[in-house]
Every structure is written in structure tokens, then in C-alpha cells.
Design a protein around this motif. Structure first.
Motif, PDB file in Angstrom:
ATOM      1  N   ASN A 253       0.812  -1.210   0.000  1.00 41.09           N
ATOM      2  CA  ASN A 253       0.000   0.000   0.000  1.00 41.09           C
ATOM      3  C   ASN A 253       0.847   1.262   0.000  1.00 41.09           C
ATOM      4  O   ASN A 253       0.328   2.371   0.020  1.00 41.09           O
ATOM      5  CB  ASN A 253      -0.938   0.012   1.211  1.00 41.09           C
ATOM      6  N   GLU A 254       2.181   1.094   0.001  1.00 38.90           N
ATOM      7  CA  GLU A 254       3.028   2.269   0.020  1.00 38.90           C
ATOM      8  C   GLU A 254       3.060   2.960  -1.332  1.00 38.90           C
ATOM      9  O   GLU A 254       2.546   2.462  -2.322  1.00 38.90           O
ATOM     10  CB  GLU A 254       4.437   1.917   0.471  1.00 38.90           C
ATOM     11  N   SER A 255       3.690   4.107  -1.368  1.00 38.63           N
ATOM     12  CA  SER A 255       3.758   4.908  -2.578  1.00 38.63           C
ATOM     13  C   SER A 255       4.858   4.368  -3.489  1.00 38.63           C
ATOM     14  O   SER A 255       6.023   4.730  -3.369  1.00 38.63           O
ATOM     15  CB  SER A 255       4.038   6.373  -2.226  1.00 38.63           C
ATOM     16  N   ILE A 256       4.484   3.489  -4.400  1.00 39.67           N
ATOM     17  CA  ILE A 256       5.434   2.877  -5.335  1.00 39.67           C
ATOM     18  C   ILE A 256       4.883   2.986  -6.754  1.00 39.67           C
ATOM     19  O   ILE A 256       3.760   3.464  -6.965  1.00 39.67           O
ATOM     20  CB  ILE A 256       5.693   1.392  -5.002  1.00 39.67           C
ATOM     21  N   HIS A 257       5.660   2.524  -7.704  1.00 40.96           N
ATOM     22  CA  HIS A 257       5.261   2.538  -9.115  1.00 40.96           C
ATOM     23  C   HIS A 257       4.770   1.150  -9.500  1.00 40.96           C
ATOM     24  O   HIS A 257       5.517   0.188  -9.427  1.00 40.96           O
ATOM     25  CB  HIS A 257       6.458   2.947  -9.973  1.00 40.96           C
ATOM     26  N   ARG A 258       3.518   1.047  -9.903  1.00 39.92           N
ATOM     27  CA  ARG A 258       2.935  -0.213 -10.356  1.00 39.92           C
ATOM     28  C   ARG A 258       2.688  -0.122 -11.851  1.00 39.92           C
ATOM     29  O   ARG A 258       2.177   0.892 -12.322  1.00 39.92           O
ATOM     30  CB  ARG A 258       1.623  -0.495  -9.621  1.00 39.92           C
ATOM     31  N   MET A 259       3.021  -1.177 -12.577  1.00 40.09           N
ATOM     32  CA  MET A 259       2.862  -1.092 -14.028  1.00 40.09           C
ATOM     33  C   MET A 259       2.610  -2.461 -14.646  1.00 40.09           C
ATOM     34  O   MET A 259       2.891  -3.498 -14.042  1.00 40.09           O
ATOM     35  CB  MET A 259       4.098  -0.455 -14.650  1.00 40.09           C
ATOM     36  N   THR A 260       2.090  -2.443 -15.867  1.00 40.27           N
ATOM     37  CA  THR A 260       1.952  -3.661 -16.668  1.00 40.27           C
ATOM     38  C   THR A 260       2.937  -3.573 -17.817  1.00 40.27           C
ATOM     39  O   THR A 260       3.305  -2.478 -18.252  1.00 40.27           O
ATOM     40  CB  THR A 260       0.537  -3.828 -17.239  1.00 40.27           C
TER      41      THR A 260
END
Length: 299
Positions: A253-260
Motif C-alpha cells: 500500500n506504500e507509494s510505489i510505481h505499479r505497471m503492466t
């Protein structure tokens, strides 16, 4: 006069020079050093023995990178990049490189040849179609920066499912594994990746996901990249299972970069779920939509 040579017979510096010239005006930055080029060959199973460099006199002006291997019982070939220097475009260099590649594919008994191209690169797409490739899907790059929305699965019965974590190779053994996907997202090419498999209370496999977590130099989670997320198409609760898997893949739930990465647009349910969760399409710095076409040619 244009001559074509096997990459295995050429200096690596010539191949890198041809690559960088060909991509100097590309939609996104693709420039590489010799070390980066060598790393990519190994990481993505690209072979100098199946790849070619085009020369005009002694100047390298074009390059095509190919990999050939057996995956999931089928012999695949992948075009990992075709580049031609701007000064030598419209002179037949790309066609010569493609013809040499097609000849190698035939000699090696390739059953499926695949490649990806930017959707806006219409000239390249027309060239590939000339050599028998057809567009079978569009590939999306979606991202979510910062904190994600709350639990997407909060209204479902989580006790109905169980999860098994494993390595990329573990999903390759599944009956429902989808092998009709881009080369770079096949489990064999996801180094340092992780997998998860979802089962019901009777131990039936309902779906799987393949992803990779990226950490910074201090060991803190920096980003999560999703490569595959598939469900058994015959189950009635497909959307619920997809949401369940997405929650666990992107659970931090932290502030990270999620991507496909190269997400097939045909996976409509997954695309809808991700966009509902706040994922957006990715654009290059010059405003070009980062989207590719997935093309194959069956021999």
C-alpha cells in the motif's frame, strides 16, 4: 552496395552502432552501450548466430536481432528489433534483413514467428505484413503511481480461495498456461520474477499471475511489474478471481510505481479491473502513446 553479415561474424561495436543509428529518432529512448547491448542479448535469449548486421561499404547501417528456441513444445522465433539508419531508409535495407531472417527461420524449422511494434509505426507494420505477419493483439502499458485504491476484493469471500507463491517456471507447468503471448512476457524470460497460483477449496487451479518486484539500492520496494495474469476461461467467477490476484500482486500500500508490461488488450476483464483501480495508459516524454501491436506468422 549493401551487404548482410551474421552478427556472430561482426564486432559488437558495429552492431551497437547500427542499433543506435536506427533508433536515434525513435518514439522512446533506445540507445545502448556495448555492455547494455550484450546484457540484452543474454537476458532475452537473442542469438548472434541468428541475427544480422547490414553494411554499406564498411559502415554498419542496419541490424535485426533474432532469437529462436523451443517454448512449451513449439519452436518460436522472435524479432527483438529491426533498425535502419535514417540515411539508408527506403533503400531496401530492412527488406534484406527481413529476408535473411525468414530464411533462417525456415532452415531452423520455426513454427511461430513473433514480434512487437509500436502501434504508431505504420511503416514498420506494413513491412512485417509483407513478410506474412498479422496483428493478433494490441499490447498495453498501464501504470499507477503512488498509493493504490482500497481493497478491490472487499465484497467477496476470500476464504473460498488459496494462494501458492512460486517461481516463474511453476506456472509453465499449468494446463491453463497461455503460451500465445509475447516472447518477453513468457515465464522463461522473467529473471528474478515471482508467480502466484490461485486455487479453490477443492485444489482446482483457477488462475495465475507472473510479476516482478524491483528494489532500490537500500532494499526498499520501488516498483512492481505485472507480466501475466490469467484465469480459467470456463469459471463463472473470473472477474472475482482476477481481482483477488491483482490485490496480492499489488498488495503493497506504500507509494510505489505499479505497471503492466505488454498487457494484451484482449484480456478485457483485467484491463477494466486495472483501470477501475486507477491505472492509466503510459505516454512517452514527447506525448506518444506507449502501445504496441503483437504480430505473429505461423509457418
Amino acid at each position: 552496395m549493401i551487404t548482410i553479415k551474421l552478427l556472430s561474424e561482426c564486432p559488437l561495436s558495429d552492431a551497437v552502432s547500427a542499433w543506435n543509428k536506427g533508433f536515434e529518432d525513435y518514439f522512446s529512448s533506445s540507445q545502448m552501450t556495448v555492455d547494455q547491448f550484450t546484457h540484452r542479448l543474454g537476458k532475452e535469449d537473442l542469438s548472434p548466430s541468428y541475427s544480422f548486421v547490414a553494411y554499406c561499404e564498411e559502415e554498419p547501417v542496419g541490424l535485426i536481432l533474432n532469437g529462436i528456441k523451443t517454448m512449451n513444445g513449439k519452436k518460436w522465433a522472435w524479432n527483438g528489433g529491426t533498425s535502419v539508419a535514417p540515411s539508408h531508409r527506403k533503400s531496401g535495407v530492412a527488406s534484406k534483413l527481413m529476408k535473411e531472417s525468414m530464411d533462417v527461420y525456415e532452415r531452423e524449422g520455426v513454427e511461430i514467428a513473433s514480434l512487437e511494434a509500436f502501434s504508431v509505426n505504420e511503416k514498420a507494420i506494413r513491412l512485417y505484413e509483407k513478410y506474412g505477419y498479422k496483428i493478433i493483439d494490441h499490447l498495453l502499458f498501464l501504470e499507477l503511481k503512488g498509493r493504490r485504491k482500497e481493497d478491490l476484493f472487499q465484497d467477496a469471500n476470500k476464504n473460498a480461495y488459496s494462494i501458492e507463491y512460486g517461481l516463474p517456471k511453476d506456472i509453465g507447468k499449468l494446463v491453463l498456461y497461455n503460451d500465445s503471448i509475447p516472447w518477453q512476457t513468457q515465464w522463461q524470460h522473467i529473471r528474478d520474477g515471482e508467480s502466484l497460483v490461485v486455487k479453490d477449496s477443492s485444489e482446482n487451479v483457477l488462475g495465475y499471475a507472473l510479476y516482478r518486484r524491483v528494489f532500490n539500492g537500500e532494499g526498499n520496494l520501488q516498483s512492481i511489474i505485472l507480466y501475466q495474469c490469467e484465469c480459467d476461461r470456463h469459471i463463472h467467477n473470473k472477474e472475482e478471481v482476477l481481482k483477488y490476484m491483482i490485490n496480492y500482486v499489488f498488495q503493497a500500500n506504500e507509494s510505489i510505481h505499479r505497471m503492466t508490461y505488454n498487457l494484451p488488450e484482449s484480456n478485457h476483464s483485467l484491463v477494466d479491473i486495472l483501470q477501475e483501480a486507477g491505472f492509466k495508459k503510459v505516454y512517452t516524454p514527447n506525448g506518444t502513446l506507449l502501445e504496441q501491436v503483437f504480430m505473429t506468422s505461423k509457418k
